[in-house]
Motif scaffolding. Structure first.
Motif, PDB file in Angstrom:
ATOM      1  N   LEU A   1       0.830  -1.214   0.000  1.00  0.00           N
ATOM      2  CA  LEU A   1       0.000   0.000   0.000  1.00  0.00           C
ATOM      3  C   LEU A   1       0.863   1.262   0.000  1.00  0.00           C
ATOM      4  O   LEU A   1       0.509   2.276  -0.613  1.00  0.00           O
ATOM      5  CB  LEU A   1      -0.912  -0.011   1.239  1.00  0.00           C
ATOM      6  CG  LEU A   1      -1.824   1.203   1.420  1.00  0.00           C
ATOM      7  CD1 LEU A   1      -2.814   1.293   0.250  1.00  0.00           C
ATOM      8  CD2 LEU A   1      -2.570   1.138   2.745  1.00  0.00           C
ATOM      9  N   GLU A   2       2.013   1.206   0.683  1.00  0.00           N
ATOM     10  CA  GLU A   2       2.881   2.391   0.798  1.00  0.00           C
ATOM     11  C   GLU A   2       3.402   2.867  -0.554  1.00  0.00           C
ATOM     12  O   GLU A   2       3.898   3.984  -0.675  1.00  0.00           O
ATOM     13  CB  GLU A   2       4.077   2.108   1.719  1.00  0.00           C
ATOM     14  CG  GLU A   2       3.731   1.847   3.158  1.00  0.00           C
ATOM     15  CD  GLU A   2       3.142   0.464   3.383  1.00  0.00           C
ATOM     16  OE1 GLU A   2       3.417  -0.454   2.575  1.00  0.00           O
ATOM     17  OE2 GLU A   2       2.380   0.294   4.342  1.00  0.00           O
ATOM     18  N   PHE A   3       3.323   1.989  -1.569  1.00  0.00           N
ATOM     19  CA  PHE A   3       3.754   2.411  -2.903  1.00  0.00           C
ATOM     20  C   PHE A   3       2.676   3.228  -3.612  1.00  0.00           C
ATOM     21  O   PHE A   3       2.934   3.839  -4.648  1.00  0.00           O
ATOM     22  CB  PHE A   3       4.163   1.206  -3.756  1.00  0.00           C
ATOM     23  CG  PHE A   3       5.557   0.743  -3.461  1.00  0.00           C
ATOM     24  CD1 PHE A   3       5.883   0.173  -2.244  1.00  0.00           C
ATOM     25  CD2 PHE A   3       6.570   0.914  -4.397  1.00  0.00           C
ATOM     26  CE1 PHE A   3       7.171  -0.226  -1.954  1.00  0.00           C
ATOM     27  CE2 PHE A   3       7.866   0.516  -4.123  1.00  0.00           C
ATOM     28  CZ  PHE A   3       8.167  -0.056  -2.895  1.00  0.00           C
ATOM     29  N   ILE A   4       1.465   3.217  -3.061  1.00  0.00           N
ATOM     30  CA  ILE A   4       0.365   4.009  -3.632  1.00  0.00           C
ATOM     31  C   ILE A   4       0.108   5.238  -2.758  1.00  0.00           C
ATOM     32  O   ILE A   4      -0.008   6.354  -3.243  1.00  0.00           O
ATOM     33  CB  ILE A   4      -0.910   3.149  -3.751  1.00  0.00           C
ATOM     34  CG1 ILE A   4      -0.618   1.943  -4.657  1.00  0.00           C
ATOM     35  CG2 ILE A   4      -2.069   3.973  -4.301  1.00  0.00           C
ATOM     36  CD1 ILE A   4      -1.686   0.900  -4.637  1.00  0.00           C
ATOM     37  N   VAL A   5       0.021   4.999  -1.448  1.00  0.00           N
ATOM     38  CA  VAL A   5      -0.172   6.099  -0.493  1.00  0.00           C
ATOM     39  C   VAL A   5       1.069   6.141   0.400  1.00  0.00           C
ATOM     40  O   VAL A   5       1.273   5.244   1.210  1.00  0.00           O
ATOM     41  CB  VAL A   5      -1.433   5.878   0.372  1.00  0.00           C
ATOM     42  CG1 VAL A   5      -1.613   7.033   1.336  1.00  0.00           C
ATOM     43  CG2 VAL A   5      -2.656   5.682  -0.500  1.00  0.00           C
ATOM     44  N   PRO A   6       1.906   7.165   0.255  1.00  0.00           N
ATOM     45  CA  PRO A   6       3.147   7.198   1.039  1.00  0.00           C
ATOM     46  C   PRO A   6       2.866   7.143   2.542  1.00  0.00           C
ATOM     47  O   PRO A   6       1.908   7.744   3.011  1.00  0.00           O
ATOM     48  CB  PRO A   6       3.782   8.536   0.662  1.00  0.00           C
ATOM     49  CG  PRO A   6       3.018   9.069  -0.489  1.00  0.00           C
ATOM     50  CD  PRO A   6       1.723   8.339  -0.590  1.00  0.00           C
ATOM     51  N   HIS A   7       3.711   6.409   3.272  1.00  0.00           N
ATOM     52  CA  HIS A   7       3.506   6.267   4.718  1.00  0.00           C
ATOM     53  C   HIS A   7       3.688   7.608   5.427  1.00  0.00           C
ATOM     54  O   HIS A   7       3.166   7.813   6.516  1.00  0.00           O
ATOM     55  CB  HIS A   7       4.449   5.221   5.299  1.00  0.00           C
ATOM     56  CG  HIS A   7       5.886   5.538   5.048  1.00  0.00           C
ATOM     57  ND1 HIS A   7       6.641   6.253   5.934  1.00  0.00           N
ATOM     58  CD2 HIS A   7       6.678   5.283   3.981  1.00  0.00           C
ATOM     59  CE1 HIS A   7       7.850   6.414   5.421  1.00  0.00           C
ATOM     60  NE2 HIS A   7       7.905   5.844   4.251  1.00  0.00           N
ATOM     61  N   ASP A   8       4.424   8.549   4.810  1.00  0.00           N
ATOM     62  CA  ASP A   8       4.637   9.864   5.423  1.00  0.00           C
ATOM     63  C   ASP A   8       3.813  10.940   4.699  1.00  0.00           C
ATOM     64  O   ASP A   8       4.216  12.105   4.638  1.00  0.00           O
ATOM     65  CB  ASP A   8       6.120  10.229   5.450  1.00  0.00           C
ATOM     66  CG  ASP A   8       6.774  10.157   4.063  1.00  0.00           C
ATOM     67  OD1 ASP A   8       6.120   9.683   3.108  1.00  0.00           O
ATOM     68  OD2 ASP A   8       7.941  10.566   3.944  1.00  0.00           O
ATOM     69  N   LEU A   9       2.644  10.531   4.194  1.00  0.00           N
ATOM     70  CA  LEU A   9       1.804  11.445   3.411  1.00  0.00           C
ATOM     71  C   LEU A   9       1.484  12.730   4.166  1.00  0.00           C
ATOM     72  O   LEU A   9       1.560  13.827   3.611  1.00  0.00           O
ATOM     73  CB  LEU A   9       0.508  10.730   3.001  1.00  0.00           C
ATOM     74  CG  LEU A   9      -0.513  11.573   2.233  1.00  0.00           C
ATOM     75  CD1 LEU A   9       0.056  12.055   0.912  1.00  0.00           C
ATOM     76  CD2 LEU A   9      -1.800  10.768   1.989  1.00  0.00           C
ATOM     77  N   GLU A  10       1.129  12.584   5.462  1.00  0.00           N
ATOM     78  CA  GLU A  10       0.738  13.773   6.233  1.00  0.00           C
ATOM     79  C   GLU A  10       1.892  14.776   6.334  1.00  0.00           C
ATOM     80  O   GLU A  10       1.704  15.981   6.145  1.00  0.00           O
ATOM     81  CB  GLU A  10       0.303  13.355   7.635  1.00  0.00           C
ATOM     82  CG  GLU A  10      -1.085  13.840   7.978  1.00  0.00           C
ATOM     83  CD  GLU A  10      -1.557  13.258   9.295  1.00  0.00           C
ATOM     84  OE1 GLU A  10      -1.250  13.877  10.326  1.00  0.00           O
ATOM     85  OE2 GLU A  10      -2.194  12.197   9.263  1.00  0.00           O
ATOM     86  N   ALA A  11       3.075  14.267   6.619  1.00  0.00           N
ATOM     87  CA  ALA A  11       4.242  15.159   6.727  1.00  0.00           C
ATOM     88  C   ALA A  11       4.515  15.846   5.397  1.00  0.00           C
ATOM     89  O   ALA A  11       4.846  17.048   5.354  1.00  0.00           O
ATOM     90  CB  ALA A  11       5.466  14.359   7.178  1.00  0.00           C
TER      91      ALA A  11
END
Ligand SMILES: [Fe+2]
Length: 310
Positions: free
Chosen positions: A291-301
């Protein structure tokens, strides 16, 4: 081809020292200001301080000033404003904020070829009564930086700038989702993928073969198993073996081998280039796309970083 190679990219990030330590562990050569390269030199990653992880510059090499004139004309014809020097043309992509720079540069020196090891296979014993030499191998530096993948909230617009303006060629695409572009014989040197925020999605260093890739990725993984991100597998686009690890900045480092090489543009157009469908985005074989390849794990930052910049 007027463009002939990737020269490198620049990332600003909050803790460059942690990434420097990771690159030292990987065996890259260089430093943050001059750039980190693989053992063959070539394209380099430079680093600087910044409030959030941000890809700021991508540089590509061309043959001469005629190529700069042609790129500047195409870009201006498309409505972009360019910065021109005697040796470069720079344009900023309004979607991702990345400054793309075309620079006159020498072609990359030919890479020395590794010794080919023929494996045992059914009906063909290439290594009678001997162990595979690869089992005695160990991690060693990758050969060179090959490509990077840029996350863009408007893939078509970013690709339009790169292809119609700068002069990249399209190798493969998944319309509206991802395009694989080349400025050398590599299947891709820059790819653009759909993303909720502009980002450096991943970048990739070439290895000799799957054993070099495996030993080097395994050493990073064993030192910190939380680094493992995706692999081992083989991609459709480019055909390469891959293993991805998360670097300390939050971007993915890919180690790859056996990438398609396009030596004849017309032949690739006839028999190679493909419009893949979405199920091809991941791989021919290997684990499912994380999933992190679609929605970055640091999206909020990243979102906060971009909002503060506006
Ligand atoms: Fe890649």
């Amino acid at each position: 081809m007027s463009l002939h190679r990737l020269l490198g990219f620049h990332v600003d990030l909050p803790d460059p020292d942690a990434l420097v330590a990771f690159y030292d562990e990987l065996g890259l050569t260089g430093d943050a200001a001059a750039g980190f390269t693989g053992s063959d030199g070539g394209a380099a990653v430079t680093l600087g301080d910044g409030p959030f992880r941000r890809l700021s510059t991508v540089r590509v090499g061309c043959d001469g000033t005629d190529d700069l004139d042609a790129a500047a004309e195409r870009l201006q014809h498309g409505g972009a404003s360019v910065e021109r020097t005697d040796t470069s043309v720079t344009v900023e992509d309004p979607v991702t904020g990345v400054a793309f720079s075309v620079e006159t540069a020498e072609p990359m020196a030919r890479q020395p070829a590794p010794t080919l090891v023929v494996p045992n296979s059914p009906g063909a014993v290439a290594r009678p009564t001997r162990r595979a030499p690869a089992v005695f191998g160990s991690a060693r530096p990758p050969r060179r930086l090959g490509h990077l993948v840029i996350g863009s909230p408007d893939v078509e617009r970013t690709v339009g700038l790169l292809v119609d303006g700068i002069g990249f060629k399209v190798s493969d695409s998944i319309p509206g989702i991802m395009s694989f572009l080349r400025c050398s014989t590599d299947h891709h040197n820059v790819a653009v993928v759909d993303s909720p925020v502009p980002l450096l999605q991943h970048y990739s260093f070439e290895c000799d073969d799957i054993d070099h890739l495996g030993h080097t990725a395994t050493a990073l993984y064993r030192a910190d198993p939380a680094r493992h991100a995706w692999g081992l597998g083989r991609h459709f686009a480019g055909s390469n073996f891959y293993w991805y690890l998360t670097d300390p900045s939050g971007a993915f480092l890919e180690l790859y081998s056996d990438l398609d090489q396009i030596l004849d543009d017309d032949e690739w157009e006839r028999v190679g280039r493909t419009e893949f469908t979405v199920e091809h985005i991941a791989n021919a074989w290997g684990p499912n796309l994380p999933l992190e390849f679609i929605v970055p794990h640091d999206l909020e930052a990243l979102q906060h970083g971009w909002e503060a910049r506006r």
